[in-house]
Scaffold this motif. Structure first.
Motif, PDB file in Angstrom:
ATOM      1  N   GLU A   1      11.367  -9.266  -3.132  1.00 53.47           N
ATOM      2  CA  GLU A   1      10.947 -10.291  -1.648  1.00 53.47           C
ATOM      3  C   GLU A   1      11.425  -8.745  -0.496  1.00 53.47           C
ATOM      4  O   GLU A   1       9.910  -8.367   0.172  1.00 53.47           O
ATOM      5  N   ALA A   2      11.765  -8.161  -0.517  1.00 53.11           N
ATOM      6  CA  ALA A   2      12.438  -7.090   0.168  1.00 53.11           C
ATOM      7  C   ALA A   2      11.662  -5.981   0.179  1.00 53.11           C
ATOM      8  O   ALA A   2      10.850  -4.887   0.611  1.00 53.11           O
ATOM      9  N   MET A   3      11.787  -5.578  -1.394  1.00 49.38           N
ATOM     10  CA  MET A   3      10.632  -4.650  -1.490  1.00 49.38           C
ATOM     11  C   MET A   3       9.022  -5.033  -1.343  1.00 49.38           C
ATOM     12  O   MET A   3       8.176  -3.589  -1.102  1.00 49.38           O
ATOM     13  N   THR A   4       8.566  -6.208  -1.595  1.00 47.04           N
ATOM     14  CA  THR A   4       7.058  -6.688  -1.613  1.00 47.04           C
ATOM     15  C   THR A   4       7.090  -6.777   0.428  1.00 47.04           C
ATOM     16  O   THR A   4       6.284  -5.621   0.608  1.00 47.04           O
ATOM     17  N   ALA A   5       8.348  -6.691   0.873  1.00 48.33           N
ATOM     18  CA  ALA A   5       8.044  -6.729   2.250  1.00 48.33           C
ATOM     19  C   ALA A   5       7.626  -4.699   2.803  1.00 48.33           C
ATOM     20  O   ALA A   5       6.903  -4.826   3.930  1.00 48.33           O
ATOM     21  N   LEU A   6       8.702  -4.108   2.017  1.00 45.94           N
ATOM     22  CA  LEU A   6       8.575  -3.163   2.580  1.00 45.94           C
ATOM     23  C   LEU A   6       8.236  -1.880   1.259  1.00 45.94           C
ATOM     24  O   LEU A   6       9.079  -1.408   0.644  1.00 45.94           O
ATOM     25  N   PRO A   7       6.917  -1.800   1.295  1.00 42.83           N
ATOM     26  CA  PRO A   7       5.463  -1.097   0.511  1.00 42.83           C
ATOM     27  C   PRO A   7       6.222   0.113   0.306  1.00 42.83           C
ATOM     28  O   PRO A   7       6.431   1.228   1.619  1.00 42.83           O
ATOM     29  N   ILE A   8       6.551   1.584  -0.240  1.00 43.49           N
ATOM     30  CA  ILE A   8       6.822   2.670  -0.596  1.00 43.49           C
ATOM     31  C   ILE A   8       5.360   3.040  -0.822  1.00 43.49           C
ATOM     32  O   ILE A   8       5.245   2.737  -2.032  1.00 43.49           O
ATOM     33  N   ASP A   9       5.375   4.280  -0.084  1.00 51.26           N
ATOM     34  CA  ASP A   9       4.210   5.147  -0.162  1.00 51.26           C
ATOM     35  C   ASP A   9       4.231   6.021  -1.565  1.00 51.26           C
ATOM     36  O   ASP A   9       5.302   7.226  -0.504  1.00 51.26           O
ATOM     37  N   THR A  10       3.737   6.251  -2.457  1.00 52.95           N
ATOM     38  CA  THR A  10       4.459   7.357  -3.524  1.00 52.95           C
ATOM     39  C   THR A  10       3.963   7.926  -2.790  1.00 52.95           C
ATOM     40  O   THR A  10       3.886  10.060  -3.722  1.00 52.95           O
ATOM     41  N   SER A  11       2.404   8.308  -2.071  1.00 51.83           N
ATOM     42  CA  SER A  11       1.175   9.657  -2.247  1.00 51.83           C
ATOM     43  C   SER A  11       2.422  10.824  -1.399  1.00 51.83           C
ATOM     44  O   SER A  11       1.644  11.526  -1.618  1.00 51.83           O
ATOM     45  N   ALA A  12       2.979  10.183  -0.770  1.00 47.64           N
ATOM     46  CA  ALA A  12       4.011  11.786   0.556  1.00 47.64           C
ATOM     47  C   ALA A  12       4.823  12.311  -0.699  1.00 47.64           C
ATOM     48  O   ALA A  12       4.187  13.685  -0.418  1.00 47.64           O
TER      49      ALA A  12
END
Length: 147
Positions: free
Chosen positions: A13-24
């Motif tokens: 749930e926390a990972m879904t709520a805090l999306p990680i942008d791998t483009s950086a």
């Protein structure tokens, strides 16, 4: 009675709520690879020039040595040939060491320019990434807080 919390579900749930942008990270990798390519090109160019200088110096030295090794008619001609050889070697050493120094200076200047440009570019990207990450974390925190 104590209840066991489902930590896996909480983490999902926390990972879904805090999306990680791998483009950086991908952008950083590409930038790093491009910088390495440019620095490698500077190093290879400097190496090629260095080899050319060494080769020219060696050819000049061998030509001068072949002049010394020729038979002379008078003993004083041998002394003169050695004197000329030493003078030519000294002059060639000065010229070629100057060429080596110029080559090194050029490589150093090119490398510093690349690093300064990369540093400026990195600073700009880091600032924009930090702002974007701050917004993402704030919205993710709000999402978690409302659940």
């Amino acid at each position: 009675m104590n209840t066991t919390h489902d930590t896996t579900a909480m983490l999902k749930e926390a990972m879904t709520a805090l999306p990680i942008d791998t483009s950086a990270a991908e952008g950083a990798f590409k930038s790093s690879a491009a910088l390495n390519e440019k620095i490698s090109a500077v190093a290879l160019t400097a190496s090629e020039k260095s080899v050319a200088i060494s080769q020219q110096w060696t050819q000049q030295s061998l030509k001068s040595l072949s002049d010394v090794s020729k038979a002379k008619s008078e003993p004083t001609d041998y002394v003169q040939a050695m004197t000329d050889f030493t003078a030519e070697l000294s002059k060639a050493a000065t010229e070629h060491m100057t060429a080596f120094a110029e080559n090194a200076k050029e490589a150093q200047t090119d490398t510093l320019e690349l690093l300064m440009a990369a540093s400026k570019n990195f600073g700009e990207h880091a600032t924009s990434a930090a702002k974007a990450a701050g917004k993402d974390v704030a919205s993710g925190a709000k999402t978690i807080a409302t659940k």
